[in-house]
Structure formats: C-alpha cells, structure tokens
Design an enzyme around this catalytic site. Structure first.
Site, PDB file in Angstrom:
ATOM      1  N   TYR A   1      -2.298 -12.459   6.003  1.00 46.39           N
ATOM      2  CA  TYR A   1      -3.004 -11.551   5.026  1.00 46.39           C
ATOM      3  C   TYR A   1      -2.234 -11.533   3.769  1.00 46.39           C
ATOM      4  CZ  TYR A   1      -5.029  -7.062   3.305  1.00 46.39           C
ATOM      5  OH  TYR A   1      -5.415  -6.137   2.514  1.00 46.39           O
TER       6      TYR A   1
ATOM      7  N   LYS B   1      -3.341 -12.316  -0.052  1.00 43.04           N
ATOM      8  CA  LYS B   1      -3.149 -11.147  -1.385  1.00 43.04           C
ATOM      9  C   LYS B   1      -2.224 -11.519  -2.443  1.00 43.04           C
ATOM     10  CE  LYS B   1      -6.638  -8.437  -0.148  1.00 43.04           C
ATOM     11  NZ  LYS B   1      -7.579  -7.997  -0.767  1.00 43.04           N
TER      12      LYS B   1
END
Length: 248
Positions: free
Chosen positions: A156, A160
């Site tokens: 994740y 990002k």
C-alpha cells in the site's frame, strides 16, 4: 470576467461515496462548488451523498467510474462538463488497501491495489491535465504510512509513494496554466477503510500515536483538501501535506 474567488466552480471527487471522498464532496458543495460524486460500485451510497448535498441547497450529480478505466474516467469528466459547463477541481480520493507482510503478500492482491492506486491515479491525472480549466486545482490522496513505513503496509505504501511522486511531476508539467497539484496524506482516520479488520486494541494504540491523541476524521482531511483547492490555498503547489495530527 469572474475571478477565482467568485466564479462558480465544478469539482470531480472520485471515491466520493464514502469516507474522505464523501466528506470532501460535501465540503466542496457547501462552499458553492457543483460536485460530480464519482463512485466505483455502490450507487446507493453515491445517491445518498447527492441527496444530502441537494437538500442543503447545493448542486451534485453522481457518476460511476472505475478510476483505472480510461474510458469510464473520460465519461465522468464529460458528465461534469455537460452538466455544469467545465471542470475546475479534481480530487482523486479513490483507493484500495491490502495489508500483508511482504513474505506473505498475495501478488494478485498487490496487482489489484496497484491497478487502482497507481494506474487509477495516472488515468485521473491524465484526464485532469487535458480537461481542467486554467486556474484550477488537483488534489490526490496518499497516506502518512509512506513516511511511517509500518510493517504489513509495504504494498500500500509503495502505491501511495507513486501517487506523491506523480502529483509533484504533474504540478511541474502544468506550468503556465495557474493550476495547482498537491497531495494530502492523512494519518489513521476513522473510516471503514481504516477500521475494518482491526481489533479495538490496535485502533486505540494507533489513536494514541499523534500528540493530539485521537484518530483523524474524514472532515479533517476534507478541510485540508478544501483549503488546497480554494483561493486561500492556491499559492501552495507541488506539496505533500501529512495531515495526521503530528505523527512523526
């Protein structure tokens, strides 16, 4: 000609049916923007947001789009243009998260996450670069985990980190058009996105991380997004704002 301070503006908010996107859509509408509430699958939730905005005297319409699908994203922008005359603000809040230690990470899950978070960001930003009216603003949504680098968040956080890098590059590419591009990177926020799958002990521990000793709210992040896309925040450009209550 109307200036930025007085012109009725049009905003697209992806991921607008829930969480930070929902709060952002409502805040932008409350300040007078017409809002296109983008959603991926839950039309009922998106219609609720539109109903809340219109009941308060605002203007909104819902549009379905998978952010990684360039044709659907183009149609979402076209919806805003046909309904309200153009696009001035784009907030890309859509995202998914899979948590896993690297050793156990399912690569299909990684691919799905990166398709939405990385490819989806590129698709939305590409359309924004092509269609946004001069003087507009773009905000992408990242996460403070990029800096915190917590275990189980590698996939994740990597997706990002790409969002943050891409946003800064777009800010530089849009030189001469008076368009700002920034990223808001919230810390732990009391949304289903964060809370689902966590036990109360974990939630309480993470709430104690910032000196303010609480979880963020969707409205906290939305307020920063509203500022960055409004006239008061237009001198801020190419930045990642870690809106997290002071987590180091």
């Amino acid at each position: 000609m109307l200036g930025r301070e007085t012109m009725a503006r049009v905003a697209i908010v992806t991921g607008g049916s829930r969480g930070i996107g929902r709060a952002t859509a409502k805040q932008l509408a409350a300040r007078g923007d017409a809002v296109v509430v983008g959603y991926a699958g839950n039309a009922e939730l998106a219609d609720e947001v539109v109903a809340e905005i219109t009941a308060a005297g605002g203007r909104a319409v819902a549009g379905r789009a998978d952010v990684a699908d360039e044709k659907e994203v183009a149609a979402l922008f076209e919806l805003g243009e046909k309904t309200y005359g153009g696009i001035d603000v784009v907030v890309n809040s859509a995202g998914i998260m899979t948590l896993s230690p690297i050793a156990d990470l399912d690569l299909d899950a990684l691919d799905r996450m990166h398709r939405t978070n990385i490819r989806g960001t590129f698709v939305v930003l590409r359309e924004a670069a092509r269609r946004l009216r001069d003087g507009g603003s773009v905000v992408t949504v990242s996460t403070s985990v990029v800096g915190l680098q917590l275990p189980a968040y590698a996939g994740y956080a990597a997706s990002k980190a790409a969002v943050e890098a891409t946003s800064l590059i777009l800010a530089r590419e849009l030189r001469g058009r008076d368009i700002t591009v920034n990223t808001v990177a919230p810390g732990p926020t009391a949304t289903s996105f964060f809370l689902d799958g966590k036990d109360q002990e974990t939630i309480d521990r993470m709430a104690k991380q910032p000196p303010l000793e609480r979880l963020g709210t969707p409205e906290d992040a939305a307020a920063m997004i509203s500022f960055l896309t409004g006239p008061e925040g237009h001198w801020i450009n190419g930045q990642t704002i870690r809106s997290n209550g002071g987590i180091i």
